[in-house]
Design a protein around this motif. Structure first.
Motif, short mmCIF file in Angstrom:
data_model
loop_
_atom_site.label_atom_id
_atom_site.label_comp_id
_atom_site.label_asym_id
_atom_site.label_seq_id
_atom_site.Cartn_x
_atom_site.Cartn_y
_atom_site.Cartn_z
N ALA A 23 -26.80 16.21 31.98
CA ALA A 23 -27.26 17.09 30.91
C ALA A 23 -26.20 18.15 30.62
O ALA A 23 -25.57 18.69 31.54
CB ALA A 23 -28.57 17.75 31.31
N ASP A 24 -26.01 18.44 29.34
CA ASP A 24 -24.98 19.39 28.96
C ASP A 24 -25.54 20.43 28.00
O ASP A 24 -26.76 20.50 27.76
CB ASP A 24 -23.77 18.68 28.36
CG ASP A 24 -24.14 17.81 27.15
OD1 ASP A 24 -25.23 18.02 26.57
OD2 ASP A 24 -23.35 16.93 26.79
N LEU A 72 -30.87 27.12 33.51
CA LEU A 72 -29.52 27.53 33.90
C LEU A 72 -29.48 27.91 35.38
O LEU A 72 -28.52 27.57 36.09
CB LEU A 72 -29.06 28.70 33.04
CG LEU A 72 -28.85 28.41 31.56
CD1 LEU A 72 -28.57 29.70 30.79
CD2 LEU A 72 -27.70 27.42 31.35
N ARG A 73 -30.51 28.61 35.84
CA ARG A 73 -30.57 28.99 37.25
C ARG A 73 -30.61 27.75 38.13
O ARG A 73 -29.97 27.71 39.19
CB ARG A 73 -31.81 29.85 37.50
CG ARG A 73 -31.92 30.37 38.93
CD ARG A 73 -33.21 31.15 39.13
NE ARG A 73 -33.27 32.33 38.29
CZ ARG A 73 -34.10 32.49 37.28
NH1 ARG A 73 -34.97 31.52 36.98
NH2 ARG A 73 -34.11 33.57 36.56
N LEU A 94 -24.60 18.80 42.77
CA LEU A 94 -23.66 18.39 41.72
C LEU A 94 -22.31 18.98 42.04
O LEU A 94 -22.20 20.09 42.57
CB LEU A 94 -24.13 18.89 40.36
CG LEU A 94 -25.43 18.33 39.78
CD1 LEU A 94 -25.78 19.05 38.48
CD2 LEU A 94 -25.32 16.83 39.54
N ASN A 95 -21.26 18.22 41.72
CA ASN A 95 -19.92 18.77 41.87
C ASN A 95 -19.62 19.81 40.81
O ASN A 95 -18.95 20.81 41.06
CB ASN A 95 -18.88 17.64 41.81
CG ASN A 95 -18.98 16.71 42.99
OD1 ASN A 95 -19.32 17.14 44.10
ND2 ASN A 95 -18.70 15.43 42.78
N ALA A 152 -23.63 25.11 34.36
CA ALA A 152 -23.34 26.10 35.39
C ALA A 152 -21.99 26.75 35.15
O ALA A 152 -21.47 27.44 36.03
CB ALA A 152 -23.36 25.46 36.78
N ASP A 153 -21.45 26.56 33.95
CA ASP A 153 -20.13 27.10 33.61
C ASP A 153 -20.30 28.51 33.06
O ASP A 153 -20.77 28.71 31.94
CB ASP A 153 -19.45 26.21 32.57
CG ASP A 153 -18.02 26.66 32.26
OD1 ASP A 153 -17.56 27.63 32.91
OD2 ASP A 153 -17.38 26.05 31.39
N LYS A 154 -19.92 29.51 33.86
CA LYS A 154 -20.10 30.90 33.46
C LYS A 154 -19.21 31.31 32.29
O LYS A 154 -19.44 32.32 31.65
CB LYS A 154 -19.80 31.82 34.65
CG LYS A 154 -20.89 31.82 35.71
CD LYS A 154 -22.15 32.43 35.17
CE LYS A 154 -23.20 32.59 36.27
NZ LYS A 154 -24.45 33.17 35.76
#
Length: 396
Positions: free
Chosen positions: A96-97, A133-134, A145-146, A151-153
């Motif tokens: 998921a993106d 997001l959390r 997940l790698n 999770a990209d801040k």
């Protein structure tokens, strides 16, 4: 579709078929360390495969971090809705993106809730998006997940904040993210002393005393209900006007609050009066066993969260204004912060935000900063409160 199955206790032999009673007896005799309580939510796919990362996320926040049942239920509802959406669109959760999350958010904006039939509120949409997001930030941190685009801040667009806003102008600290909808931040508006007096006079025991505890100490409901008679009964005699009371904070973290001596004296009177009488009557009728809960209802049972919230809400309606238990905590925070700001302006070497953060048990300073902005918006509304609720002479 995704299913939530609540963890149940093992059945007793008389609850199963005759041919399986021996197995039931053997199962109950096996010592298994299972920290998840009965009722713990387990998420399954439509093919009845356990959604392990979702269950592990709930396990960490509920069992290891000791979050409340309400928090666990909220997280479970968010994950259920998210994984149900992914399943309906045949999207693996690992891939998921941002496009998928934006589509999920936009669907809530365009369609009403299937449960209530009403449009989603902006706060509800943002709350669910933040929950997703959390979850992905947790999944990357715990190596489920790698990496994940969610999770990209670097995708968050945040405004720089002043370290110490001036009293005349406080910079806004809204969260700016490509996923979060813009919304006005609801600032707490504290009760004035007349409203507080009316509310306390309208409440019946033990809810009037519980409300006083929130007004004078800023305790959360969960922290208030965890107080026992031992927490207030073993304090050394002192001439000081305040006493430090140890409490169990949110997440089972140790902490303390500063309680006025007058509040503790009133609590001692309640323990030897209403509480003693209610427990004695309950014992005579064989309703309860002994317990150490400080606040009990007229039946001798520990006071409940829902009953207390309902009593405060109904008392506020009877007085002609809206009242909630969180508003009592917000009133304490605002009036204490206003007084500390006044002392700091007169030269006291204190950081008002840090002091209030510690006394409220906040994990992040941003949460406490909301009360500072509330004071700046309308400082006049606190004048009467400061003169009464935090002074021994003017206590209701």
């Amino acid at each position: 579709m995704v299913q939530i199955i609540r963890k149940a206790s093992l059945p007793t032999p008389d609850e199963v078929a005759a041919r399986t009673r021996d197995a039931a007896e053997q199962a109950r005799a096996v010592a298994v360390r299972e920290p998840r309580p009965a009722g713990f939510p387990l998420l399954f796919t439509r093919h009845w495969q356990l959604i392990e990362p979702a269950v592990a996320f709930l396990h960490e926040h509920s069992v290891q971090r000791a979050h409340t049942d309400d928090t666990r239920r909220t997280y479970a509802e968010i994950l259920y809705d998210w994984f149900e959406t992914l399943e309906q669109n045949d999207i693996p959760w690992e891939s998921a993106d941002a496009v998928d999350l934006v589509a999920y958010r936009n669907r809530m904006m365009a369609q009403p809730s299937p449960h209530t039939g009403r449009p989603y509120r902006t706060t509800t949409i943002n709350h669910r998006v933040r929950g997703v997001l959390r979850f992905y930030e947790w999944a990357v941190r715990t190596q489920w997940l790698n990496a994940s685009p969610l999770a990209d801040k670097t995708r968050d667009l945040r405004l720089a904040r002043h370290q110490r806003p001036t009293q005349a102008s406080h910079a806004a600290t809204h969260e700016h993210s490509i996923f979060i909808l813009r919304q006005y931040e609801a600032l707490p508006r504290p009760l004035v002393s007349e409203q507080a007096r009316e509310l306390l006079a309208e409440l019946a025991p033990p809810y009037d005393l519980m409300a006083r505890w929130q007004l004078y100490t800023g305790l959360r409901i969960s922290e208030l209900l965890r107080l026992s008679v031992n927490d207030i009964g073993h304090r050394r005699a002192s001439a000081t006007l305040h006493h430090a009371i140890e409490v169990i904070r949110k997440g089972r973290k140790p902490g303390h609050v500063i309680a006025p001596a007058s509040l503790l004296d009133e609590t001692d009177g309640y323990v030897s009066g209403h509480r003693f009488a209610w427990l004695a009557r309950a014992r005579r009728k064989g309703r309860i066993s002994e317990h150490k809960a400080l606040f009990v209802n007229a039946r001798g049972s520990p006071a409940g969260k829902n009953a207390y919230q309902r009593a405060v809400s109904q008392a506020g309606l009877a007085c002609g204004f809206k009242a909630t238990t969180h508003l009592l905590r917000a009133t304490f925070a605002c009036m204490l912060l206003a007084r500390l700001e006044h002392l700091a302006d007169r030269g006291a070497k204190i950081n008002p935000l840090i002091v209030v953060k510690v006394l409220l048990g906040h994990e992040h300073l941003d949460t406490t900063d909301r009360y500072l902005r509330a004071v700046a918006v309308d400082p006049c509304v606190l004048k009467d409160v400061l003169d009464t609720l935090l002074s021994e002479a003017g206590a209701p």
